[in-house]
Design an enzyme around this catalytic site. Sequence first.
Site, PDB file in Angstrom:
ATOM      1  N   SER A   7      40.029  38.855  35.381  1.00  0.00           N
ATOM      2  CA  SER A   7      41.454  38.626  35.649  1.00  0.00           C
ATOM      3  C   SER A   7      42.167  39.973  35.790  1.00  0.00           C
ATOM      4  CB  SER A   7      42.092  37.847  34.494  1.00  0.00           C
ATOM      5  OG  SER A   7      43.497  37.950  34.579  1.00  0.00           O
ATOM      6  N   HIS A  32      40.133  37.153  39.703  1.00  0.00           N
ATOM      7  CA  HIS A  32      41.100  36.141  39.262  1.00  0.00           C
ATOM      8  C   HIS A  32      42.488  36.751  39.243  1.00  0.00           C
ATOM      9  CE1 HIS A  32      42.177  32.391  37.222  1.00  0.00           C
ATOM     10  NE2 HIS A  32      42.892  33.108  36.383  1.00  0.00           N
ATOM     11  N   ASP A  34      46.304  36.160  38.377  1.00  0.00           N
ATOM     12  CA  ASP A  34      47.239  35.320  37.601  1.00  0.00           C
ATOM     13  C   ASP A  34      48.670  35.520  38.062  1.00  0.00           C
ATOM     14  OD1 ASP A  34      45.146  35.905  34.826  1.00  0.00           O
ATOM     15  OD2 ASP A  34      45.623  33.940  35.651  1.00  0.00           O
ATOM     16  N   MET A  36      52.465  34.492  37.620  1.00  0.00           N
ATOM     17  CA  MET A  36      53.345  33.900  36.602  1.00  0.00           C
ATOM     18  C   MET A  36      54.801  34.057  37.047  1.00  0.00           C
ATOM     19  SD  MET A  36      51.463  35.453  33.252  1.00  0.00           S
ATOM     20  CE  MET A  36      49.739  35.101  32.939  1.00  0.00           C
ATOM     21  N   HIS A  65      45.543  31.938  40.675  1.00  0.00           N
ATOM     22  CA  HIS A  65      45.904  30.937  39.661  1.00  0.00           C
ATOM     23  C   HIS A  65      47.429  30.906  39.557  1.00  0.00           C
ATOM     24  CE1 HIS A  65      45.827  29.976  35.036  1.00  0.00           C
ATOM     25  NE2 HIS A  65      46.392  29.011  35.752  1.00  0.00           N
ATOM     26  N   MET A  67      50.641  29.939  38.028  1.00  0.00           N
ATOM     27  CA  MET A  67      51.310  29.426  36.840  1.00  0.00           C
ATOM     28  C   MET A  67      52.804  29.411  37.176  1.00  0.00           C
ATOM     29  SD  MET A  67      49.057  31.430  34.021  1.00  0.00           S
ATOM     30  CE  MET A  67      48.400  32.568  35.241  1.00  0.00           C
ATOM     31  N   MET A 136      41.842  25.390  31.137  1.00  0.00           N
ATOM     32  CA  MET A 136      42.408  26.489  30.352  1.00  0.00           C
ATOM     33  C   MET A 136      41.891  26.425  28.919  1.00  0.00           C
ATOM     34  SD  MET A 136      44.279  28.304  32.353  1.00  0.00           S
ATOM     35  CE  MET A 136      44.981  29.397  31.134  1.00  0.00           C
ATOM     36  N   ASP A 171      39.110  29.511  31.557  1.00  0.00           N
ATOM     37  CA  ASP A 171      40.019  30.657  31.650  1.00  0.00           C
ATOM     38  C   ASP A 171      40.805  30.858  30.354  1.00  0.00           C
ATOM     39  OD1 ASP A 171      42.904  31.300  33.836  1.00  0.00           O
ATOM     40  OD2 ASP A 171      41.763  32.594  32.484  1.00  0.00           O
TER      41      ASP A 171
HETATM   42  C1  DX5 Z   1      46.395  33.313  30.998  1.00  0.00           C
HETATM   43  C2  DX5 Z   1      45.635  33.610  32.290  1.00  0.00           C
HETATM   44  C3  DX5 Z   1      44.223  34.076  32.057  1.00  0.00           C
HETATM   45  C4  DX5 Z   1      44.142  35.382  31.251  1.00  0.00           C
HETATM   46  C5  DX5 Z   1      42.700  35.692  30.933  1.00  0.00           C
HETATM   47  O1  DX5 Z   1      47.569  32.620  31.294  1.00  0.00           O
HETATM   48  O2  DX5 Z   1      45.582  32.462  33.118  1.00  0.00           O
HETATM   49  O3  DX5 Z   1      43.565  34.231  33.311  1.00  0.00           O
HETATM   50  O4  DX5 Z   1      44.700  36.430  32.019  1.00  0.00           O
HETATM   51  O5  DX5 Z   1      42.679  36.887  30.172  1.00  0.00           O
HETATM   52  P1  DX5 Z   1      41.682  37.009  28.911  1.00  0.00           P
HETATM   53  O6  DX5 Z   1      40.282  36.867  29.486  1.00  0.00           O
HETATM   54  O7  DX5 Z   1      41.935  38.379  28.375  1.00  0.00           O
HETATM   55  O8  DX5 Z   1      42.023  35.898  27.974  1.00  0.00           O
HETATM   56 ZN    ZN Z   2      44.276  32.608  34.830  1.00  0.00          ZN
END
Ligand code: DX5
Ligand code: ZN
Length: 214
Positions: A7, A32, A34, A36, A65, A67, A136, A171
Amino acid sequence: MIKIAPSLLAADIANLESQIKMVENAGAEYLHLDIMDAHFVPNLSFGPCVIESIRKHSKMVYDVHLMMENPIDYIDPFAKAGADIITFHVEAKSNLDDCINKIHSHNIKAGIVIKPDTDVKEFEEYYDKVEMVLVMSVYPGFGGQKFMPEVLEKVTYIREKMGKDFDIEIDGGVGPANAEAIIKAGANVLVAGSAVFGAENPSEVIKAMKSYEK
Ligand code: DX5
Ligand code: ZN
Protein backbone atom coordinates in the site's frame (compact mmCIF):
# COMPACT_ATOMS: atom_id res chain seq x y z
CA MET A 1 -1.24 -17.52 -7.23
CA ILE A 2 -0.38 -15.33 -4.22
CA LYS A 3 -0.07 -11.65 -5.18
CA ILE A 4 1.44 -9.02 -2.89
CA ALA A 5 0.02 -5.49 -3.02
CA PRO A 6 2.11 -2.97 -1.06
CA SER A 7 0.00 0.00 0.00
CA LEU A 8 1.52 3.28 -1.18
CA LEU A 9 0.03 4.99 1.87
CA ALA A 10 2.95 3.52 3.86
CA ALA A 11 5.62 4.72 1.39
CA ASP A 12 7.91 7.72 1.66
CA ILE A 13 5.55 10.05 -0.23
CA ALA A 14 8.40 12.46 -0.97
CA ASN A 15 10.09 9.75 -3.09
CA LEU A 16 7.28 7.95 -4.85
CA GLU A 17 9.12 6.92 -8.04
CA SER A 18 11.99 5.21 -6.20
CA GLN A 19 9.64 3.65 -3.63
CA ILE A 20 7.44 2.18 -6.38
CA LYS A 21 10.43 0.80 -8.28
CA MET A 22 11.78 -0.66 -5.02
CA VAL A 23 8.66 -2.73 -4.30
CA GLU A 24 8.30 -3.79 -7.94
CA ASN A 25 11.90 -5.03 -7.92
CA ALA A 26 11.19 -6.70 -4.58
CA GLY A 27 8.56 -8.90 -6.26
CA ALA A 28 5.23 -7.12 -5.73
CA GLU A 29 2.65 -7.75 -8.46
CA TYR A 30 0.12 -5.07 -7.37
CA LEU A 31 0.45 -1.53 -6.07
CA HIS A 32 -2.36 -0.81 -3.63
CA LEU A 33 -3.55 2.81 -3.81
CA ASP A 34 -5.64 3.95 -0.86
CA ILE A 35 -7.93 6.83 -1.78
CA MET A 36 -9.50 8.53 1.26
CA ASP A 37 -11.98 11.44 1.03
CA ALA A 38 -12.12 12.57 4.71
CA HIS A 39 -15.86 11.75 4.69
CA PHE A 40 -16.17 7.97 4.39
CA VAL A 41 -13.04 7.68 6.57
CA PRO A 42 -11.50 10.32 8.90
CA ASN A 43 -8.42 10.73 6.70
CA LEU A 44 -7.42 12.29 3.37
CA SER A 45 -4.86 10.72 1.03
CA PHE A 46 -4.33 11.46 -2.68
CA GLY A 47 -6.28 11.92 -5.92
CA PRO A 48 -6.21 10.92 -9.61
CA CYS A 49 -3.36 13.33 -10.43
CA VAL A 50 -0.97 11.26 -8.29
CA ILE A 51 -1.99 8.02 -10.03
CA GLU A 52 -1.55 9.72 -13.40
CA SER A 53 1.96 10.88 -12.55
CA ILE A 54 3.14 7.50 -11.19
CA ARG A 55 1.50 5.36 -13.91
CA LYS A 56 4.50 5.64 -16.26
CA HIS A 57 6.91 4.41 -13.55
CA SER A 58 5.63 0.86 -13.12
CA LYS A 59 4.10 -2.13 -14.86
CA MET A 60 2.49 -3.34 -11.60
CA VAL A 61 -1.28 -3.73 -11.43
CA TYR A 62 -2.61 -0.45 -9.99
CA ASP A 63 -5.18 -1.55 -7.44
CA VAL A 64 -7.23 1.51 -6.43
CA HIS A 65 -9.15 1.18 -3.14
CA LEU A 66 -11.82 3.91 -2.96
CA MET A 67 -12.64 4.80 0.63
CA MET A 68 -15.12 7.45 -0.48
CA GLU A 69 -18.69 8.35 0.42
CA ASN A 70 -19.70 8.61 -3.27
CA PRO A 71 -17.30 6.38 -5.22
CA ILE A 72 -19.45 6.66 -8.38
CA ASP A 73 -18.19 10.27 -8.82
CA TYR A 74 -14.53 9.22 -9.03
CA ILE A 75 -14.51 6.02 -11.07
CA ASP A 76 -13.98 7.80 -14.40
CA PRO A 77 -11.09 10.02 -13.18
CA PHE A 78 -9.24 7.09 -11.55
CA ALA A 79 -9.81 4.82 -14.52
CA LYS A 80 -8.50 7.52 -16.88
CA ALA A 81 -5.54 8.12 -14.54
CA GLY A 82 -4.42 4.50 -14.98
CA ALA A 83 -6.18 2.22 -12.47
CA ASP A 84 -6.23 -1.46 -13.48
CA ILE A 85 -8.64 -2.43 -10.69
CA ILE A 86 -11.05 -0.19 -8.81
CA THR A 87 -12.62 -1.42 -5.58
CA PHE A 88 -15.25 0.46 -3.61
CA HIS A 89 -17.03 -0.07 -0.29
CA VAL A 90 -20.46 -1.70 -0.17
CA GLU A 91 -21.11 0.58 2.85
CA ALA A 92 -20.71 3.75 0.73
CA LYS A 93 -23.65 5.74 -0.66
CA SER A 94 -23.40 4.86 -4.37
CA ASN A 95 -25.47 2.19 -6.11
CA LEU A 96 -23.36 -0.96 -6.35
CA ASP A 97 -24.51 -2.01 -9.83
CA ASP A 98 -23.93 1.49 -11.20
CA CYS A 99 -20.38 1.50 -9.81
CA ILE A 100 -19.60 -1.98 -11.13
CA ASN A 101 -20.97 -1.15 -14.59
CA LYS A 102 -19.09 2.14 -14.71
CA ILE A 103 -15.80 0.44 -13.76
CA HIS A 104 -16.38 -2.26 -16.39
CA SER A 105 -17.16 0.41 -19.02
CA HIS A 106 -13.43 1.24 -18.83
CA ASN A 107 -12.50 -2.43 -19.47
CA ILE A 108 -10.80 -2.70 -16.08
CA LYS A 109 -11.52 -4.99 -13.10
CA ALA A 110 -14.12 -4.16 -10.47
CA GLY A 111 -14.13 -5.19 -6.82
CA ILE A 112 -16.26 -4.64 -3.77
CA VAL A 113 -14.85 -4.01 -0.30
CA ILE A 114 -16.41 -5.10 3.00
CA LYS A 115 -15.55 -3.64 6.38
CA PRO A 116 -14.83 -5.90 9.38
CA ASP A 117 -18.35 -5.42 10.80
CA THR A 118 -20.22 -5.98 7.52
CA ASP A 119 -21.92 -9.37 7.17
CA VAL A 120 -20.22 -11.40 4.44
CA LYS A 121 -23.59 -12.83 3.29
CA GLU A 122 -25.32 -9.44 2.93
CA PHE A 123 -23.70 -8.69 -0.45
CA GLU A 124 -22.99 -12.16 -1.80
CA GLU A 125 -25.26 -11.57 -4.82
CA TYR A 126 -22.57 -9.15 -6.07
CA TYR A 127 -19.65 -11.60 -5.90
CA ASP A 128 -20.47 -12.96 -9.38
CA LYS A 129 -20.58 -9.43 -10.81
CA VAL A 130 -17.01 -8.48 -9.85
CA GLU A 131 -13.47 -9.83 -10.35
CA MET A 132 -12.34 -9.45 -6.73
CA VAL A 133 -13.69 -9.05 -3.19
CA LEU A 134 -11.55 -7.10 -0.70
CA VAL A 135 -12.06 -8.15 2.92
CA MET A 136 -10.88 -5.44 5.33
CA SER A 137 -8.93 -6.77 8.32
CA VAL A 138 -8.88 -3.33 9.97
CA TYR A 139 -11.41 -0.50 10.08
CA PRO A 140 -10.51 1.64 7.03
CA GLY A 141 -8.78 4.99 7.35
CA PHE A 142 -5.21 4.39 8.48
CA GLY A 143 -2.20 2.19 7.85
CA GLY A 144 -0.24 0.50 10.63
CA GLN A 145 -3.25 -0.91 12.49
CA LYS A 146 -3.51 -4.34 14.18
CA PHE A 147 -4.79 -7.27 12.10
CA MET A 148 -8.28 -8.53 13.08
CA PRO A 149 -8.12 -12.36 12.76
CA GLU A 150 -11.89 -12.71 13.20
CA VAL A 151 -12.37 -11.62 9.56
CA LEU A 152 -10.64 -14.79 8.26
CA GLU A 153 -13.88 -16.77 8.44
CA LYS A 154 -15.35 -14.28 5.93
CA VAL A 155 -12.44 -15.01 3.59
CA THR A 156 -13.11 -18.75 3.87
CA TYR A 157 -16.82 -18.26 3.25
CA ILE A 158 -16.14 -16.35 0.04
CA ARG A 159 -13.48 -18.85 -1.12
CA GLU A 160 -15.90 -21.78 -0.59
CA LYS A 161 -18.63 -19.94 -2.49
CA MET A 162 -16.51 -18.60 -5.37
CA GLY A 163 -14.04 -21.44 -5.95
CA LYS A 164 -10.26 -21.44 -6.36
CA ASP A 165 -9.76 -19.01 -9.28
CA PHE A 166 -11.53 -15.98 -7.79
CA ASP A 167 -9.40 -13.15 -6.34
CA ILE A 168 -9.91 -12.47 -2.65
CA GLU A 169 -7.88 -9.57 -1.29
CA ILE A 170 -7.21 -8.88 2.40
CA ASP A 171 -6.20 -5.47 3.63
CA GLY A 172 -4.97 -4.15 6.95
CA GLY A 173 -2.26 -5.28 9.35
CA VAL A 174 -1.01 -7.99 6.98
CA GLY A 175 2.58 -9.26 7.17
CA PRO A 176 4.82 -12.34 7.43
CA ALA A 177 3.51 -13.09 10.94
CA ASN A 178 -0.09 -13.69 9.78
CA ALA A 179 0.38 -14.50 6.07
CA GLU A 180 0.22 -18.27 6.66
CA ALA A 181 -3.17 -18.11 8.41
CA ILE A 182 -4.45 -15.63 5.83
CA ILE A 183 -3.48 -17.80 2.85
CA LYS A 184 -4.81 -20.93 4.58
CA ALA A 185 -8.14 -19.11 5.07
CA GLY A 186 -8.28 -18.55 1.28
CA ALA A 187 -7.03 -15.04 0.49
CA ASN A 188 -4.67 -14.76 -2.50
CA VAL A 189 -4.06 -11.00 -2.80
CA LEU A 190 -2.33 -9.61 0.29
CA VAL A 191 -2.18 -5.86 0.84
CA ALA A 192 0.83 -4.99 3.00
CA GLY A 193 1.71 -1.36 3.68
CA SER A 194 3.88 -0.96 6.76
CA ALA A 195 5.10 -4.58 6.61
CA VAL A 196 6.73 -3.93 3.22
CA PHE A 197 7.56 -0.22 3.10
CA GLY A 198 8.70 -0.29 6.73
CA ALA A 199 10.94 -3.32 6.23
CA GLU A 200 14.75 -3.39 6.27
CA ASN A 201 14.55 -5.83 3.36
CA PRO A 202 11.20 -5.63 1.49
CA SER A 203 12.03 -8.50 -0.89
CA GLU A 204 12.62 -10.81 2.11
CA VAL A 205 9.22 -9.82 3.50
CA ILE A 206 7.49 -10.38 0.14
CA LYS A 207 9.26 -13.72 -0.32
CA ALA A 208 8.30 -14.79 3.22
CA MET A 209 4.60 -14.02 2.63
CA LYS A 210 4.57 -15.87 -0.71
CA SER A 211 6.35 -18.88 0.82
CA TYR A 212 3.06 -19.99 2.43
CA GLU A 213 1.46 -20.59 -0.98
CA LYS A 214 -0.12 -24.04 -1.00
C1 DX5 B 1 -6.55 1.21 5.47
C2 DX5 B 1 -6.06 0.89 4.06
C3 DX5 B 1 -5.00 -0.19 4.03
C4 DX5 B 1 -3.73 0.19 4.81
C5 DX5 B 1 -2.80 -1.00 4.85
O1 DX5 B 1 -7.71 1.99 5.39
O2 DX5 B 1 -7.13 0.47 3.23
O3 DX5 B 1 -4.68 -0.49 2.67
O4 DX5 B 1 -3.10 1.27 4.16
O5 DX5 B 1 -1.66 -0.62 5.60
P1 DX5 B 1 -1.02 -1.65 6.66
O6 DX5 B 1 -0.58 -2.85 5.83
O7 DX5 B 1 0.14 -0.91 7.24
O8 DX5 B 1 -2.09 -2.00 7.64
ZN1 ZN C 1 -6.56 -0.32 1.31
